[in-house]
Design a protein around this motif. Sequence first.
Motif, short mmCIF file in Angstrom:
data_model
loop_
_atom_site.label_atom_id
_atom_site.label_comp_id
_atom_site.label_asym_id
_atom_site.label_seq_id
_atom_site.Cartn_x
_atom_site.Cartn_y
_atom_site.Cartn_z
N SER A 261 37.71 24.87 36.61
CA SER A 261 37.01 25.29 35.31
C SER A 261 37.57 26.79 35.16
O SER A 261 37.42 26.90 33.76
N GLY A 262 37.80 27.56 35.94
CA GLY A 262 38.27 28.81 35.33
C GLY A 262 39.33 28.95 34.72
O GLY A 262 39.62 29.28 33.69
N PRO A 263 40.56 28.52 35.13
CA PRO A 263 41.88 28.42 34.51
C PRO A 263 41.68 27.58 33.04
O PRO A 263 42.28 27.89 32.20
N LEU A 264 41.09 26.49 33.22
CA LEU A 264 40.89 25.71 32.09
C LEU A 264 39.87 26.53 31.00
O LEU A 264 40.27 26.20 29.77
N THR A 265 38.94 27.30 31.38
CA THR A 265 38.22 27.88 30.40
C THR A 265 39.16 29.06 29.75
O THR A 265 38.95 29.31 28.77
N ALA A 266 39.82 29.71 30.57
CA ALA A 266 40.78 30.42 29.97
C ALA A 266 42.03 30.01 28.92
O ALA A 266 42.31 30.72 28.16
N ALA A 267 41.89 28.66 29.16
CA ALA A 267 43.10 27.88 28.35
C ALA A 267 42.35 27.42 27.10
O ALA A 267 43.04 26.95 26.12
N PHE B 171 34.25 31.79 26.22
CA PHE B 171 33.56 32.91 26.45
C PHE B 171 34.41 34.24 27.08
O PHE B 171 33.98 35.16 26.94
N VAL B 172 35.51 33.71 27.36
CA VAL B 172 36.45 34.99 27.98
C VAL B 172 37.65 35.23 27.04
O VAL B 172 38.47 35.83 27.18
N SER B 173 37.66 34.51 25.88
CA SER B 173 38.76 34.62 24.90
C SER B 173 38.62 35.98 24.45
O SER B 173 39.97 36.52 24.24
N GLU B 174 37.61 36.86 24.26
CA GLU B 174 37.77 38.29 23.78
C GLU B 174 38.43 39.05 24.85
O GLU B 174 38.94 40.10 24.54
N HIS B 175 38.31 38.66 26.00
CA HIS B 175 38.96 39.48 27.37
C HIS B 175 40.51 39.18 27.47
O HIS B 175 41.04 39.90 27.88
N LEU B 176 40.94 38.17 26.90
CA LEU B 176 42.44 37.55 26.94
C LEU B 176 43.05 38.10 25.69
O LEU B 176 44.29 38.17 25.83
N GLY B 177 42.57 38.03 24.55
CA GLY B 177 43.06 38.07 23.10
C GLY B 177 43.48 36.82 22.64
O GLY B 177 43.53 36.34 21.54
N GLU B 178 44.22 35.94 23.48
CA GLU B 178 44.55 34.56 23.25
C GLU B 178 44.52 33.66 24.52
O GLU B 178 44.36 34.14 25.46
N PRO B 179 44.34 32.37 24.21
CA PRO B 179 44.12 31.61 25.49
C PRO B 179 45.41 31.82 26.43
O PRO B 179 46.42 31.84 26.14
N THR C 104 43.20 47.07 32.82
CA THR C 104 43.33 48.47 33.08
C THR C 104 44.71 48.73 34.11
O THR C 104 45.22 49.74 33.98
N LEU C 105 44.52 47.93 35.22
CA LEU C 105 45.59 47.98 35.98
C LEU C 105 47.04 47.54 35.83
O LEU C 105 47.96 47.77 36.62
N GLY C 106 47.11 47.04 34.57
CA GLY C 106 48.43 46.47 34.33
C GLY C 106 48.69 45.13 35.09
O GLY C 106 49.84 44.74 35.04
N VAL C 107 47.71 44.31 35.60
CA VAL C 107 47.91 43.03 36.30
C VAL C 107 47.99 42.01 35.33
O VAL C 107 47.33 41.63 34.48
N ASP C 108 48.64 40.90 35.78
CA ASP C 108 48.76 39.82 35.04
C ASP C 108 47.42 38.95 35.05
O ASP C 108 46.91 38.89 36.12
N PRO C 109 47.12 38.68 33.85
CA PRO C 109 45.61 38.04 33.81
C PRO C 109 45.76 36.82 34.69
O PRO C 109 44.54 36.49 35.12
N SER C 110 46.64 35.93 34.77
CA SER C 110 46.66 34.83 35.53
C SER C 110 46.45 35.27 36.93
O SER C 110 45.72 34.30 37.78
N ILE C 111 46.77 36.28 37.38
CA ILE C 111 46.25 36.49 38.87
C ILE C 111 44.75 36.94 39.03
O ILE C 111 44.13 36.34 40.01
N ALA C 112 44.19 37.39 38.09
CA ALA C 112 42.87 37.57 37.93
C ALA C 112 42.17 36.17 37.96
O ALA C 112 41.08 35.94 38.69
#
Length: 439
Positions: free
Chosen positions: A156-162, A167-175, A374-382
């Motif tokens: 559910s988490g990765p699929l939501t991000a995709a 609801f997380v699109s604003e934090h990612l910028g794009e899927p 903020t830390l410059g970490v790849d969002p996929s890791i989060a």
Amino acid sequence: MRPINHVVERLIPSALVFAIVLTFVVAALGLLLGGATPVAVVTAWGEGLAGLLSFMTQMALILLLGHMLANTRPVRALLTRVARVPRTAAQAYVFVFAVAALASLITWGLGLVVGGLLAREVAAQGRERGLRLHFPLLVAAGFAGFVVWHMGYSASGPLTAATPDSFVSEHLGEPLPITETIFTGWNIAAAAVTIVAVAVTIYLVAPRAQDTVVELAVDARDRGVEVEDDVVTPADRIDASRVPTLLLGLLLVTYLVVHFAGGGSITLDIVNWSFLALILLLVRSPFELIALTKGAAANVGEILIQFPLYAGILGIMSGTGLIELFSDALVATSTPQTFGIMAFLSAGVVNFFVPSGGGQFAIQAPIMLGAADTLGVDPSIAVMAVAYGDQWTNMIQPFWALPLLAIAGLKMRDILGYTTVVLIVSGLVFAGTLLIVSL
């Protein structure tokens, strides 16, 4: 493991009560840390209640369709056949786990039901062949397969991000496509290593010849979903015909082919439609489809009532600035190299209070993605750190074990000793994976 059993059985309330308590805890934090007024907190909560309605429907469908798929006649017949594969007790325990893990990677709803059904089927057939099988370990092995669900097709988490406009699109910028989360080489390798490590662990903790075992006392296998298919009227003949469901299934398959041929991606909706298409092709009539739906619906109710509460919590956190506060705190205590493990451990703790993977992602993802940025970490890791933490502590969180235990006729204390060992082993794999990809 008796102290753990005591806590789980006697002191931990239901997931619904946790969601209610968490609502008031977050509201208090909004007042104390966010500096919001009581009216502002209540307003943010009330306006947030409807914030996850589409997501709630997607999550409910994943569970509903997974349960329905596991109880279709072809899948039940397949489970009966494959239950004959193990020839020794040790093989039986490992086999049940491996099949449940593979089913969980396909869809978590399927994995939960398959784990319970297969454990019971293997126990019954093993008894007929004279095998001494410890039934609680078979059930624990079936539930242990759930430890990899958030690495697979229904995560559910990765699929939501995709999913666009989630609801997380604003934090990612794009899927964030699943090629950067679920289908990365490191996640696939971690899933494989976890399955092998847990399989070896189950083999090592299995009772030996001289040990006492608790066998399945009676053949507790049910005969599947009862289909009321009495044909009396012309309308009944239509309901008993395979044509309506077959045509709809073929239409849905056609849409999926067109979708992927046109370069479409895998999202939560596409996952649900692929399972629905498979169910429509497997059932023999609308009568059977209705019976399967009724049988699965009881497992969805508790999730439906919890998601508005999770949405309200997210509304408070967004409206009072708590997301930024928690994100800043995580940044202050992490480095780019340790962020993944810190996010994983925090997700494991949060899972006790928000056992739904989708609900947990709704609450934690904005915090984790903000800190990662903020830390410059790849969002996929989060995203995957939250996913790993959620599936990890499921092994000692009773919420998702309840449907499987109901199928098996056991209690959480009967399997908790074994699933705690699975928690330890899988946790080492998950933490190690996140550490390696963060270097």
